[in-house]
Scaffold this motif. Sequence first.
Motif: not given
Length: 213
Positions: A105-118, A205-211
Amino acid sequence: MTVGAEQFPADEFVAEQPTGLLSRAELLGDVRSVLRTVIIVVAGGLLLGVLWALVAPGQETVTTASGATAGLAAESDHVFDATAVFFLLASAYGVVVGALAWRVRSRRGPVMLVGIALASTAAAWVAARIGTLLAGPLTDRNPVGVLLDRAEASASGTPGPPIPATLTTVPAAIGSFWTVVGAGVGAVLAYLLCAIALGTDDLGRADAPAPEA
């Protein structure tokens, strides 16, 4: 009927500030974390390649004493089957990667999306290479002596004594390497479906623990 301006306060027409926007520091933190995820996902392609090499069907062929080789009619579909099995395995791998990535949850977003796609696409490419290399050693290619019906084996259909031949198995092969795209598509679809189902701008992400830094 005339509508008074007091019935619609001016602030009701002011666009709300978007929520869930990531800061530069958060994006950089995501990049470092996603790089670790990419390495793990690509490494998983090694196991995927081994699995495909174990389950993909080979094609049995017969070779006569003169050196003529032909595939059995019942085995002709196995060329497609081996490719289809790889595509399904790669797509399923991508879906699992997308679902597991969403749980971070703490890393959800476009960076993770592009990363897992590649990463999923790269893992499928690695799996295709490793699987193709291992298909030969893992396939039992010991020749077996058989007798062919001369009437069925010859083009003229002339009856006669059986033709001695050997039956061997050709290792499975991937008909098209475009099948590796299935892994990336599966990962993206799984991730996006989770985001749509959640339906919040900040993706939770707002409710996730701080990364960790």
